[in-house]
Design a protein around this motif. Structure first.
Motif, short mmCIF file in Angstrom:
data_model
loop_
_atom_site.label_atom_id
_atom_site.label_comp_id
_atom_site.label_asym_id
_atom_site.label_seq_id
_atom_site.Cartn_x
_atom_site.Cartn_y
_atom_site.Cartn_z
N UNK B 37 113.06 0.18 -37.18
CA UNK B 37 114.29 -0.59 -37.29
C UNK B 37 115.36 0.08 -36.44
N UNK B 39 119.57 0.37 -35.86
CA UNK B 39 120.87 0.17 -36.51
C UNK B 39 121.96 0.50 -35.50
N UNK B 43 126.08 -1.79 -37.34
CA UNK B 43 125.44 -1.35 -38.59
C UNK B 43 124.35 -2.23 -39.15
N UNK B 44 124.14 -3.44 -38.62
CA UNK B 44 123.04 -4.24 -39.15
C UNK B 44 121.71 -3.58 -38.82
N UNK B 45 120.79 -3.62 -39.76
CA UNK B 45 119.45 -3.08 -39.55
C UNK B 45 118.58 -4.19 -38.96
N UNK B 47 114.95 -5.35 -37.17
CA UNK B 47 113.54 -5.01 -36.97
C UNK B 47 113.25 -4.96 -35.47
N UNK B 91 115.28 3.94 -37.09
CA UNK B 91 114.60 4.39 -38.30
C UNK B 91 113.15 3.96 -38.27
#
Lengths: 115, 114
Positions: B37, B39, B43-45, B47, B91
């Motif tokens: 992921x 970010x 700040x949006x996660x 895919x 991440x």
């Protein structure tokens, strides 16, 4: 493309107060999740919700926390009596139930600040 | 319990270069799924890519590809022809078959310099 939406983007609350974080998952998704990310730390799982009940929860998700899907579109996280250590970014996520290992789709998050 | 480790807290490369982010995990499960992921500062996660452990072929999505080494429990992300918009926190995440939760690594902050 459909998105998970979260409101508010930033919530400031006095310690001891109740707070409700709101999420609208993607419309055809059936699994819903809350995660949190304390500043500078990992994203941590809080709870998953399916078929109107909690399917899994972490040790963090104690009696002060609850989740609800009140109206078929919103998915809420309530913290009953907030503590300073609840300050974090809270992410809502959802996924479809079709197929194995489908990815979770996240919202923008709500930054919760406890004073 | 499963753990995910990203050993590179920060990385920085020049635009158009190729960069590889590392991720290792620990599990006794045989069937599971791995994800990267992104970010960004917004700040949006988001895919980036998904890998099924029972598939030997490495997943690719345009400029993003993975090197999945199941025996070594390694799942690195390669970004080719990096762009300024790739600047973000990345991440790595693990989910075992039939489970609900994602287990995340600590993240790698990637900066693409002009």
């Amino acid at each position: 493309e459909p998105e998970v939406t979260q409101t508010p983007s930033h919530q400031v609350t006095q310690m001891g107060q109740e707070v409700i974080l709101r999420c609208v998952p993607i419309s055809n998704h059936l699994y819903f999740y809350w995660y949190r990310q304390i500043l500078g730390q990992k994203v941590e799982f809080l709870v998953s919700f399916y078929n109107n009940e909690i399917s899994e929860k972490s040790e963090i998700f104690d009696d002060q926390f609850s989740v609800e899907r009140p109206d078929g579109s919103n998915f809420t996280l309530k913290i009953r009596s907030t503590k300073l250590e609840d300050s974090a970014m809270y992410f809502c996520a959802s996924r479809t139930d079709r197929g194995r290992g489908q990815p979770q789709h996240f919202g923008d998050g709500t930054r919760l600040s406890i004073l | 319990a499963q753990t995910v480790t990203q050993s590179q807290p920060e990385m920085s490369v020049q635009e158009a270069e190729t960069v590889t982010l590392s991720c290792t995990y620990d599990t006794s499960e045989n069937n599971y799924y791995l994800f990267w992921y992104k970010q960004p500062p917004s700040r949006q996660m988001i895919l980036v890519i998904r890998q099924e452990a029972y598939k030997q072929q490495n997943a690719t999505e345009n400029r993003f590809s993975v090197n999945f080494q199941k025996a070594a429990k390694s799942f690195s992300l390669k970004i080719s022809d990096s762009q300024l918009g790739d600047t973000a926190m990345y991440f790595c995440a693990f989910m075992k078959e039939g489970a609900q939760k994602l287990v995340f690594g600590q993240g790698t902050r990637l900066t693409i310099n002009p």
